[in-house]
Design an enzyme around this catalytic site. Structure first.
Site, PDB file in Angstrom:
ATOM      1  N   CYS A  78       0.877  -1.177   0.000  1.00  0.00           N
ATOM      2  CA  CYS A  78       0.000   0.000   0.000  1.00  0.00           C
ATOM      3  C   CYS A  78       0.908   1.220   0.000  1.00  0.00           C
ATOM      4  CB  CYS A  78      -0.869  -0.024   1.260  1.00  0.00           C
ATOM      5  SG  CYS A  78      -1.921   1.419   1.464  1.00  0.00           S
ATOM      6  N   CYS A 195      -0.516   3.640  -6.651  1.00  0.00           N
ATOM      7  CA  CYS A 195      -1.495   3.117  -5.693  1.00  0.00           C
ATOM      8  C   CYS A 195      -1.766   1.699  -6.161  1.00  0.00           C
ATOM      9  CB  CYS A 195      -2.779   3.949  -5.727  1.00  0.00           C
ATOM     10  SG  CYS A 195      -4.144   3.177  -4.814  1.00  0.00           S
TER      11      CYS A 195
HETATM   12  N1  DGL Z   1      -4.001   0.695  -2.155  1.00  0.00           N
HETATM   13  C1  DGL Z   1      -3.575   1.821  -1.433  1.00  0.00           C
HETATM   14  C2  DGL Z   1      -2.318   2.443  -2.015  1.00  0.00           C
HETATM   15  O1  DGL Z   1      -1.534   1.781  -2.650  1.00  0.00           O
HETATM   16  C3  DGL Z   1      -4.556   2.907  -1.078  1.00  0.00           C
HETATM   17  C4  DGL Z   1      -6.028   2.710  -1.118  1.00  0.00           C
HETATM   18  C5  DGL Z   1      -6.775   3.500  -0.051  1.00  0.00           C
HETATM   19  O2  DGL Z   1      -7.000   4.696  -0.216  1.00  0.00           O
HETATM   20  O3  DGL Z   1      -7.093   2.877   0.959  1.00  0.00           O
HETATM   21  O4  DGL Z   1      -2.057   3.611  -1.807  1.00  0.00           O
END
Ligand code: DGL
Length: 288
Positions: A78, A195
């Site tokens: 993440c 993301c």
């Molecule tokens: N998947 C997450 C990232 O790579 C973020 C998603 C969210 O906003 O929770 O930043």
């Protein structure tokens, strides 16, 4: 905490929701004999619109699940959590190695972008606000312009499983037009998917913005994990196909339904376990 001596312990992978499954997919391809535990904090998603303090607290709390189950390494899949929480996670779980996705993302840019034009990173509001990419990139390539562009809305669409079609392309146009207006005709050297929810839009982005490299850093994350396991001499010692345990903090039926879009294979709800996080310590801290 003691160093993991059992090479066949799983590797913990953590995301706010299902986005990290795009990273898991690359890890399974590169490291087919490793076992994984995937945790999606679906009860508290999205992280990208929350404060750095809240995201750090959530990540520290969620990753306790890995400690209870036993892991030999952790991948914070993440971007939003990597920025504010990686140093705190590395300190908390030392000597268990913990890696994030920002550095592999930076390396993916440096090896996959065109030689001219600004580096563009598409990310959540949080990642943009905390400048995790700009700070890491300016050290390695100070001469190049860097644009971090917020696209938080895509997280909700991805979690809905909406990643193609006219509506999605219109939303992408609406999100990206102001970026191109700001660039005033300059052609970006790349669009980095900063993301882990965004790789499911890679085809739609290529249709809306042709001729610009769209880079998914997941393979670079897998390469970094592979080197890390080798440096620490904790690669799996079996030749059997690795396993994955899927954990979510809410909505396991929904998780199983939408996960194939990110993973590329089907999941049944009974393959996903609901985990209850202990929030009581956090509440006590907040109240005091
Ligand atoms: N998947 C997450 C990232 O790579 C973020 C998603 C969210 O906003 O929770 O930043």
């Amino acid at each position: 905490m003691s160093y993991p001596t059992n090479k066949n312990l799983p590797i913990g992978i953590f995301d706010s929701g299902m986005g990290g499954l795009t990273v898991l997919r690359a890890l399974q391809n590169t490291l087919p004999h490793e076992n994984f535990i995937y945790l999606g904090d679906t009860a508290r998603l999205p992280y990208g619109t929350k404060s750095a303090e809240t995201v750090r607290e959530y990540a520290l709390n969620a990753c306790d699940v890995f400690m209870q189950r036993g892991v030999k390494a952790i991948v914070v899949a993440c971007n939003t959590a990597t920025g504010p929480a990686l140093p705190a996670l590395q300190e908390k779980f030392h000597p268990i190695p913990v890696i994030g996705v920002i550095l592999p993302g930076v390396n993916a840019i440096l090896s996959g972008a065109n030689p001219q034009g600004p580096y563009v990173v598409l990310a959540t509001e949080g990642t943009v606000k905390w400048h995790a990419y700009r700070d890491a990139l300016t050290v390695l390539d100070p001469s190049r312009k860097i644009m971090e562009w917020p696209c938080s809305l895509l997280v909700a669409l991805a979690e809905e499983g909406w990643c193609e079609g006219e509506l999605v392309q219109n939303i992408l146009r609406r999100l990206l037009q102001p970026l191109f207006d700001t660039l005033q005709g300059e052609q970006p050297a790349c669009l980095l998917l900063g993301c882990t929810h965004f790789p499911v839009f890679a085809d739609a982005i290529r249709q809306v913005v042709p001729n610009i490299p769209v880079i998914d850093p997941a393979t670079m994350v897998a390469q970094q994990l592979k080197s890390l396991l080798s440096i620490h001499e904790i690669e799996s010692s079996t030749n059997e196909k690795g396993t994955v345990e899927f954990l979510a903090t809410d909505g396991i039926e929904r998780f199983a339904r939408v996960a194939p879009i990110f993973l590329g294979y089907d999941l049944k709800p009974e393959q996903v376990q609901l985990v209850a996080l202990d929030f009581s310590e956090q509440r006590k801290k907040k109240a005091s």
